[in-house]
Design a protein around this motif. Structure first.
Motif: not given
Ligand code: DHE
Length: 515
Positions: A62-66, A73-80
């Motif tokens: 859920v954190i990665t893809h929203g 929102p998706a955090f996959g591009e903001m957080l490693d």
């Protein structure tokens, strides 16, 4: 000329700190929606009590893809990956301290919709008592269905992660809906409008309506309280701390309405007691227990002249939860967790009177009852075994067991139907639904409406002619069956529909439905 990007040491340090400190990541990325304290805001509370109950994709995903069709929102591009994993772990850690959740805090969350205008009569032509509500957990909405035409009259947003049955006012006009985050929503079916919301708990289990429709009780895990609201305007009438006779605080597993007794019945998770809370100041003479308590001056929490919300303790040998009540509300069966036993409690005399062998985690709250061979029997599914138990409610014996194709969650029937419906909720056969003859106990048909898709929870229309089945998938549906021929008559697309609730069946306490 392309300039090399030069990071300041302060920036690098803060990035490293954020990586090392998920609390900081939380503060920067999540707190605006989920609250500085993780107790929720526009988004749900992110505390282990709530998260571990949520079904669907796991936290990291859920954190990665929203979350589709939500504000998440998706955090996959903001957080490693490491940051996301650390954040997920952080969210699974309990809060250092549970904030006060007393009437003042609850009152601050109370909100009455300024656009709400109550209608004098229903704003639709359909039979208001044959309305069926469908809880769609896929995108946190409820659809209001006309039970005759199956037209959707309204579709409104609910708080996040609704759980348990919505509760109707006795005449069927208003409905109250609860989320696991403790939000209670009031909706006016006649006007097809939301009335308001209030946060009655931080992590809650279910709600119950008083016999006269005036009070709504909310069972909380966090904090360990019972909140009683006025159904009129959702204001707080009482917050009862739940403390056992031995001084230990307890979570409330569930609260139930006991209309004939004019009381709420509470299942306590951490202390071997059942509580009964009066909802009528004049009601106590009908309870032996209350009379005895009163004579002994043992009514606690209130001056003895006031019966409203007076409490009675019924002492047990061990905590019980998941109650089934007999139709007269004299007896309940509770599950003694992990013991393979059910315990019968006589509520009038206030003590345990029988035990039943019920292995495989019976789900008594889904129990239904009917007359068979001149006796009143009840049936319960088991969450960990592919069987149903049929119990004689006069002599408290397990009459028969029915083998099913896997463990089930819900049962449903109707006074006008010769059958009851039992889902297979767990395991490889979770796409099956059994239809069982109430007299012969034979499985007369096993439906597999959508191979591979979970089918669960049934509700009947007011007259019992149609049975509505949930295809419990994100692009799911409510399937309408002819309850006699068992033929499919309609498919209504829905977003992961879970429970369905017919106004008439609920307010008349139909024997075929859980209360
Ligand atoms: Fe429920 C009702 C407890 C898991 C969907 N569930 C209830 C009730 C209780 C209860 C006490 C009766 C309250 C009422 O209606 O007033 N449920 C529990 C649990 O202890 C359990 C096993 C673990 C937990 O997560 O808390 C649990 N329940 C679930 C689910 O996983 C379900 C399938 C999906 C979800 O929404 O979480 C689920 N429970 C339901 C539904 C009802 C319900 C749809 C109402 C049934 C009805 O017809 O009245």
């Amino acid at each position: 000329m392309i300039r090399p990007i030069v990071f300041s040491s302060a920036l690098i340090l803060s990035a490293l700190a954020a990586q090392a400190d998920p609390a900081q990541t939380y503060g920067a990325e999540c707190a605006a929606c989920h609250g500085e304290d993780r107790l929720g805001g526009t988004g749900p509370a992110l505390i282990p009590q709530t998260l571990k109950r949520m079904r669907g994709p796991n936290l990291i995903s859920v954190i990665t893809h929203g979350r589709a069709a939500t504000q998440m929102p998706a955090f996959g591009e903001m957080l490693d990956e490491d940051q996301i994993a650390a954040l997920a772990d952080y969210l699974k850690t309990p809060l250092d301290s549970v904030p006060e959740w007393q009437p003042e805090q609850i009152e601050q969350t109370r909100w009455i919709d300024p656009d709400y205008t109550p209608a004098d009569t229903p704003v639709f032509d359909a039979d208001p008592l044959n309305i069926t509500l469908v809880v769609e957990t896929g995108d946190h909405h409820v659809s209001v269905l006309d039970g005759d035409s199956f037209e959707v009259l309204d579709r409104f947003e609910t708080p996040f992660a609704v759980h348990g049955g919505p509760k109707f006012s006795p005449e069927g006009r208003y409905v109250f809906i609860m989320s696991r985050d403790g939000w209670v929503q009031k909706y006016d079916i006649w006007s097809l409008q939301q009335v308001g919301r209030v946060r009655a708990g931080l992590n809650s289990r279910n709600i119950a309506m008083s016999h006269d429709g005036k009070h709504l009780a909310v069972a909380n895990y966090l904090p360990m309280t019972l909140t009683i609201l006025s159904t009129e305007d959702l204001s707080v009438e009482r917050v009862m701390p739940v403390i056992g006779k031995d001084g230990r605080k307890s979570r409330v597993s569930a609260v139930y309405q006991a209309p004939q007794r004019r009381s709420f019945i509470l299942a306590l998770k951490d202390t071997p007691e059942i509580w009964e809370v009066a909802t009528d100041p004049e009601a106590e003479p009908i309870y032996e227990g209350f009379v005895h308590s009163r004579e002994k001056g043992m009514i606690e929490g209130l001056p003895s002249s006031e019966g409203l919300f007076a409490r009675r303790r019924i002492m047990l040998h061990q905590p019980l939860d998941d109650f089934f009540f007999t139709d007269d509300y004299r007896h309940l069966i509770g599950a003694a967790r992990d013991t393979g036993r059910g315990v019968v409690v006589n509520l009038n005399v206030g003590r345990e009177i029988a035990e039943l062998p019920l292995p495989g985690m019976p789900h008594l709250g889904s129990g239904i009852s009917w007359e068979r061979d001149g006796k009143r029997v009840m049936a319960t599914p088991h969450l960990k075994e592919g069987m149903l138990s049929i119990i004689d409610t006069q002599d408290w014996t397990v009459n028969e067991t029915i083998e099913t194709d896997g463990p089930g969650f819900f049962l449903r029937s109707h006074e006008n139907s010769p059958y009851f419906w039992a889902d297979v909720f767990f395991g490889p056969n979770r796409d099956l639904m059994h239809v069982i003859d109430k007299q012969s106990l034979e499985i007369v048909k096993t439906l597999r409406p959508v191979p591979g898709a979970t089918v669960a929870h049934v509700e009947f229309t007011r007259d019992g002619r149609h049975a509505l089945v949930s295809v419990w998938e994100d692009d799911g549906a409510v399937l309408v069956y002819d309850a006699e021929t068992l033929e499919l008559v309609k498919r209504l697309p829905m977003r992961k529909p879970s429970g369905k609730y017919n106004v008439f069946n609920k307010i008349t306490f139909s024997e075929g439905t859980s209360h």
